[in-house]
Design an enzyme around this catalytic site. Structure first.
Site, PDB file in Angstrom:
ATOM      1  CG  HIS A 137      57.446  42.641  17.778  1.00  0.00           C
ATOM      2  ND1 HIS A 137      57.062  42.131  19.016  1.00  0.00           N
ATOM      3  CD2 HIS A 137      58.724  42.266  17.594  1.00  0.00           C
ATOM      4  CE1 HIS A 137      58.083  41.467  19.546  1.00  0.00           C
ATOM      5  NE2 HIS A 137      59.106  41.527  18.695  1.00  0.00           N
ATOM      6  CG  HIS A 172      61.648  36.867  11.072  1.00  0.00           C
ATOM      7  ND1 HIS A 172      62.706  36.903  11.952  1.00  0.00           N
ATOM      8  CD2 HIS A 172      61.964  37.719  10.068  1.00  0.00           C
ATOM      9  CE1 HIS A 172      63.618  37.738  11.505  1.00  0.00           C
ATOM     10  NE2 HIS A 172      63.198  38.242  10.359  1.00  0.00           N
ATOM     11  CD  GLU A 219      65.759  34.830  14.104  1.00  0.00           C
ATOM     12  OE1 GLU A 219      64.981  34.514  15.025  1.00  0.00           O
ATOM     13  OE2 GLU A 219      65.434  35.586  13.176  1.00  0.00           O
ATOM     14  CG  HIS A 227      63.688  29.195  14.493  1.00  0.00           C
ATOM     15  ND1 HIS A 227      63.274  29.991  15.526  1.00  0.00           N
ATOM     16  CD2 HIS A 227      63.086  27.988  14.686  1.00  0.00           C
ATOM     17  CE1 HIS A 227      62.442  29.315  16.303  1.00  0.00           C
ATOM     18  NE2 HIS A 227      62.311  28.088  15.815  1.00  0.00           N
ATOM     19  CG  HIS A 264      61.548  31.873  13.005  1.00  0.00           C
ATOM     20  ND1 HIS A 264      62.384  31.986  11.916  1.00  0.00           N
ATOM     21  CD2 HIS A 264      61.717  33.018  13.703  1.00  0.00           C
ATOM     22  CE1 HIS A 264      63.028  33.149  11.974  1.00  0.00           C
ATOM     23  NE2 HIS A 264      62.631  33.807  13.050  1.00  0.00           N
TER      24      HIS A 264
HETATM   25 FE   FE2 Z   1      63.317  35.704  13.753  1.00  0.00          FE
END
Ligand code: FE2
Length: 459
Positions: A307, A350, A356, A380, A386
């Protein structure tokens, strides 16, 4: 970058909202006139301007900023902006706007936060009254930082215009169109589009659909620009020609009691004048409002494994002075194909030195099976963990094998990502929409650790 684009603009009510035209391009030097010959030739500030207009410059960068960063426009207007009575604090309305984030205005928390969508206002509320800050960092006075706001409104602004002295607005409508009159002309924005209203521009917002809501990011001391494309090459992501700039439009009639609402240091002030601020008959320059249709974004993604980092979906970035480090990135997660092989396709788990803030315009977001709704939001912050919720993880792994190409069709999520750590406003911390059980979406993630498994063999 330096293309000149002269367009015949429109005066008075000659053009209805459903017939607006635009200039196309990003960072261009544009020209537009609503009456032929209204732009002075050969100089910016002649002794007498055509049609008896006043010349007025708006500077979006310091005079001495490097040419590639320098932004300013020239307006040719019926009366200059300065023609108004003194500014007074706007009382007694509640102001939930913040432009200096410190312990007196906002709170620090590393907790994952998520908000449900807010309901429509129960009382008449225009765009300005419906605007409230959720979080942010830095200071508009020190020209460094950002604020993230949301709005919920149900009425058009009447005989008033807003002017934000603090920063640039990037507005993401989620429900209801915005018909925005600016000094450069008029812009229609629908959910699925965004609009940028740079610092200092006067604008007024009409809500043709009634109840409306959305998200706003505001940057202090920086302007949005297109991201570098690096190895992607010369094409891809947001294309310059898909950015739309209004054409000159003006109204000349007397407007007694017209109010300018100025946001200055997060506080609101009002001043009266007897004419519309939308009296610019012609203009030229590269400091302009613009809109962009997110469906025109050309996404790039992994085509074999893993990803990719979300930065590959950056639409616009407001840079800091450090290369590659943003005051604020605007990133989208648009419809696209997922094709990666033997890969956990949703976003990875992450922790990030950047913070974010996410919103959802429509559809579902791939990392959350439930609870993250269109019109809602999540935050976050720096180094707060998260990632996909339990249901998403289990469903993805449970499918096993390669799912083959899958088109993610009905979704438009976005992220405001910043290198500056946000503090959260008290009304957002105490909001009835705050999902206090957000953490529960991850609590069910169980250990799959099997120490007695046979070691994997790699080719
Ligand atoms: Fe992230």
């Amino acid at each position: 970058m330096e293309s000149s684009n002269l367009d015949d603009g429109h005066g008075e009510e000659a053009v209805a909202w459903n017939q607006l035209s635009y200039l196309a391009g990003f960072g261009n030097h544009f020209s537009s006139e609503a009456k032929p010959g209204a732009l002075p030739l050969g100089q910016n500030s002649p002794l007498s301007c055509p049609y008896g207009l006043y010349a007025e410059q708006i500077s979006g960068t310091s005079f001495t900023s490097p040419r590639k960063l320098n932004q300013r426009s020239w307006f040719y207007r019926i009366k200059p902006s300065v023609t108004h009575e003194p500014f007074y604090p706007r009382l007694p309305r509640q102001n939930r706007l913040v432009s200096e984030f410190n312990h007196t205005t906002s709170l620090a928390t590393p907790t994952q936060m998520r908000w449900k969508p807010v309901n429509d206002p129960e009382i008449p509320t225009d765009f300005i009254d419906g605007l409230y800050t959720v979080c942010g960092a830095g200071s508009s006075f020190l020209r460094h930082g950002y604020a993230i706001h949301m709005y919920a409104a149900n009425e058009s602004m009447v005989d008033s215009a807003f002017c934000n002295a603090d920063g640039d607005f990037l507005i993401v409508p989620q429900k209801g169109r915005l018909w925005i009159t600016t000094e450069c002309g008029r812009i229609k924005v629908s959910p699925g589009e965004i609009v940028v209203l740079p610092q200092g521009f006067r604008f007024s917002v009409q809500l043709p659909d009634g109840p409306s809501r959305g998200y706003v990011s505001e940057v202090f001391g920086s302007h949005f620009q297109l991201p570098d494309l690096g190895p992607i090459g010369a094409n891809g992501l947001a294309s310059e020609r898909d950015f739309m700039v209004p054409v000159a439009w003006f109204e000349s009639k007397i407007r007694p009691g017209y109010t300018i609402i100025q946001k200055f240091g997060g506080e609101l002030f009002t001043a009266k004048q007897n004419f519309s601020p939308f009296n610019v008959v012609a203009w030229h320059g590269n400091y302009v409002p613009y809109k962009y249709d997110l469906s025109k974004f050309c996404p790039f993604n992994t085509v074999l494994i893993d990803h990719g980092d979300p930065s590959v979906n950056t639409v616009l970035t407001a840079p800091s002075d450090k290369p590659g480090v943003a005051i604020l990135d605007f990133v989208i997660f648009p419809p696209r194909w997922l094709v990666a092989e033997h890969t956990f396709r949703p976003p990875y788990y992450h922790r990030n030195c950047m913070s974010e803030f996410m919103g959802l315009i429509y559809g579902d977001y791939e990392a959350k099976a439930e609870g993250f709704l269109p019109g809602g939001a999540s935050l976050h912050s720096c180094m707060t963990p998260h990632g996909p919720d339990t249901k998403t993880y289990e469903a993805t792994v449970g499918r096993g094998g390669d799912a083959g190409p899958v088109r993610v069709s009905e979704t438009m999520a976005f992220m405001f990502e910043s290198s500056l750590i946000p503090r959260v406003c008290p009304w957002a911390m105490e909001s009835p929409e705050l999902d206090r059980d957000y953490y529960q979406c991850w609590i069910g993630l169980r250990s799959h650790f099997s120490p007695d498994d046979t070691p994997p063999t790699h080719p």
